[in-house]
Design an enzyme around this catalytic site. Sequence first.
Site, PDB file in Angstrom:
ATOM      1  N   LYS A 298      18.393  53.433  57.742  1.00 24.64           N
ATOM      2  CA  LYS A 298      17.885  52.848  56.494  1.00 24.64           C
ATOM      3  C   LYS A 298      18.766  51.644  56.174  1.00 24.64           C
ATOM      4  O   LYS A 298      19.912  51.791  55.772  1.00 24.64           O
ATOM      5  CB  LYS A 298      17.932  53.879  55.353  1.00 24.64           C
TER       6      LYS A 298
ATOM      7  N   GLU B 256      12.807  45.263  57.186  1.00 22.43           N
ATOM      8  CA  GLU B 256      13.862  45.022  56.204  1.00 22.43           C
ATOM      9  C   GLU B 256      14.676  43.814  56.673  1.00 22.43           C
ATOM     10  O   GLU B 256      15.130  43.793  57.819  1.00 22.43           O
ATOM     11  CB  GLU B 256      14.747  46.279  56.131  1.00 22.43           C
TER      12      GLU B 256
HETATM   13  P1  AMP Z   1      14.505  53.044  48.053  1.00 16.79           P
HETATM   14  O1  AMP Z   1      14.412  51.596  47.664  1.00 16.79           O
HETATM   15  O2  AMP Z   1      15.841  53.659  47.882  1.00 16.79           O
HETATM   16  O3  AMP Z   1      13.383  53.883  47.482  1.00 16.79           O
HETATM   17  O4  AMP Z   1      14.274  53.115  49.644  1.00 16.79           O
HETATM   18  C1  AMP Z   1      13.108  52.651  50.259  1.00 16.79           C
HETATM   19  C2  AMP Z   1      13.373  51.298  50.877  1.00 16.79           C
HETATM   20  O5  AMP Z   1      14.240  51.386  52.006  1.00 16.79           O
HETATM   21  C3  AMP Z   1      12.132  50.660  51.476  1.00 16.79           C
HETATM   22  O6  AMP Z   1      11.322  50.077  50.497  1.00 16.79           O
HETATM   23  C4  AMP Z   1      12.734  49.634  52.415  1.00 16.79           C
HETATM   24  O7  AMP Z   1      13.000  48.446  51.681  1.00 16.79           O
HETATM   25  C5  AMP Z   1      14.082  50.212  52.795  1.00 16.79           C
HETATM   26  N1  AMP Z   1      14.227  50.564  54.232  1.00 16.79           N
HETATM   27  C6  AMP Z   1      15.342  50.324  54.947  1.00 16.79           C
HETATM   28  N2  AMP Z   1      15.215  50.774  56.189  1.00 16.79           N
HETATM   29  C7  AMP Z   1      13.971  51.295  56.296  1.00 16.79           C
HETATM   30  C8  AMP Z   1      13.256  51.937  57.361  1.00 16.79           C
HETATM   31  N3  AMP Z   1      13.798  52.141  58.557  1.00 16.79           N
HETATM   32  N4  AMP Z   1      11.990  52.360  57.099  1.00 16.79           N
HETATM   33  C9  AMP Z   1      11.439  52.186  55.870  1.00 16.79           C
HETATM   34  N5  AMP Z   1      12.082  51.601  54.841  1.00 16.79           N
HETATM   35  C10 AMP Z   1      13.334  51.162  55.041  1.00 16.79           C
END
Ligand code: AMP
Length: 595
Positions: free
Chosen positions: A258, A308
Amino acid sequence: MLYSELAETLDRLEATSKRLEMTTILADLFRTADPDELKDIVYLSQGKVHPDFFPQKIGMADKLILDAIGKSDEEVRKAEELWVKIGDIGVVAERIKTRPVQGTLFQFGSEKPEMGTVTVKEVMSALYKIEETAGKGSASKKNEPLKMLLKRMTPLEARFLCRMVNGKMRVGAGDMTILDALAEAFATKEDRPAIERAFNVTCDLGFVAETIAKGGMDAIDDVKVSVGNPVKVMLAERLPSVEEIVERMGGECAIEYKYDGIRVQAHIGKDTVKLYSRRLEDLTSNFPDIAEALRSRCRFGEAIIEGECVAVDPDTGYMLPFQNVTHRRKKHGIDDAVRDIPVRMFMFDILYKDGEDLTLRPYLDRRRALENGFEMGDSIQMTTMRIVRSEEEGREFFDNAVAARCEGVMAKSIADNSVYRAGNRGFLWIKYKKDYQESLTDSFDLAVVGAFYGMGKRAGKYGALLMASYDQENGRFATVCKLGTGFDDAFLDGMPDLLNGTLTKERPQIVDAEMVPDVWFEPHVVLEVVAAEITLSPIHTAAKGVYREDSGLGIRFPRFTGRVRDDKEAEQCTTVSEISEMYEMQTHDSDGLSE
Ligand code: AMP
């Protein structure tokens, strides 16, 4: 349709906060509209001229509108006085129009026969003209179209038109209420999810309204993703441990790093590329290098992909924290930023390729298509991924992710039903961050809805903020905490600039609050907050009455992380249902009451 009909509807909407009532009022309006006009009516009822992903240029300066409201110098002066007192430019216009004109004898039937004859179509073409002249041309040229319309408008029409051109509609007809109303007017309750899906894959409520009014549910079922129309992003649920994630995924899942950057949805056309943020802003000019790499390295004629964008250290190639990539969001000095802060896009999904909607295909098929569709290079790469079948494998991968300076991991279902669920948060994707190990809860992204004046060292500034979460069930904002820690001096000094554009004299109609701040804001600015725990709270309104009569949920000991989430719209902040889930996830007995 006459604009007066729309204004009357908006007036009735403003008088209620009950979603069911709002739905019926809107459904009645939609039914009576000519299907060819429905698109415009939907945009106007939300105070917009285009779908959300178009850069909205409407937002005339107060002074220009006040000049257009007054028919004489004296009236302009009166309007300015009222504006200072009332703070709602629409009400100012309404009052000025209602004032009897001195020395005029009202003669029934002879006065102003053109009053109330403005059509929705005329309003739209005037608004297009205002947009065209925005930022250029003389002041008088800019407010001429508004002046012409106001002359022929009733006080009520003037109220809504002036608010609209000011960019402050205030009526709380959210997207979900409009979708409910479309289902009520043209289909059934059972069709509601399919209508919402059409919206999620096009991000254009006007288009969805026109489609259903003209072609019914058959046409809605045919709506597909297309290059140029951003798709609402799929979101992840959270669980407190890797063990639970693997179990929830049925003992086997894909797991990806992530990355801590900016999510970008790229629409790759034959010759052009457009990059959108998760709040549908056009980011193309911020990442010209990424746009170019995507086009030149893509093996498809057309594609929609997601990834990302992360800043990397030009010397070491290591990933840098989120703050670094935000330099790319600045309007000026992009060329320098491109040179000084290289960015890498880690691609994680593909939604469309050459006429094929891939959103309903399972994860592994999409991943394969993405891998085969691009020639990878320095600036575009796939996310690091592996398939795991045990908690140990998951933990090991998580440790590697953290060592590589990632926020944590994203687990993704590989089951047959692992589709891309546009606009939905669900357990097909589950996030797990390193923060979860450090405190009981995740960080929250909360909308600022009010501020309290500071005392002592913070006298003359905003000292604390009233923060809210978004309730998807009713399309409203509910407060969860008063935030007063984590602000450095620069942030305290910058707060008025950040917030005052959304200042309102009264509690915004879409905010539920019992705590009363010194000033209110329309929910717009989103801040990241960490906290110790979630507790029952007699004063906050999130999940009010759900866990205990007369109590809502509050966030205890909140602290601002320093991160303004300008990549998120207020509606994309942490939802009441997520906070409820976190509350339930807390293993200890949370009986304490917080402020
Ligand atoms: P959050 O903003 O904490 O809800 O986490 C979701 C966000 O993580 C997504 O909207 C992406 O911007 C980010 N992200 C980073 N790495 C990934 C990945 N491998 N797959 C999907 N989302 C990712």
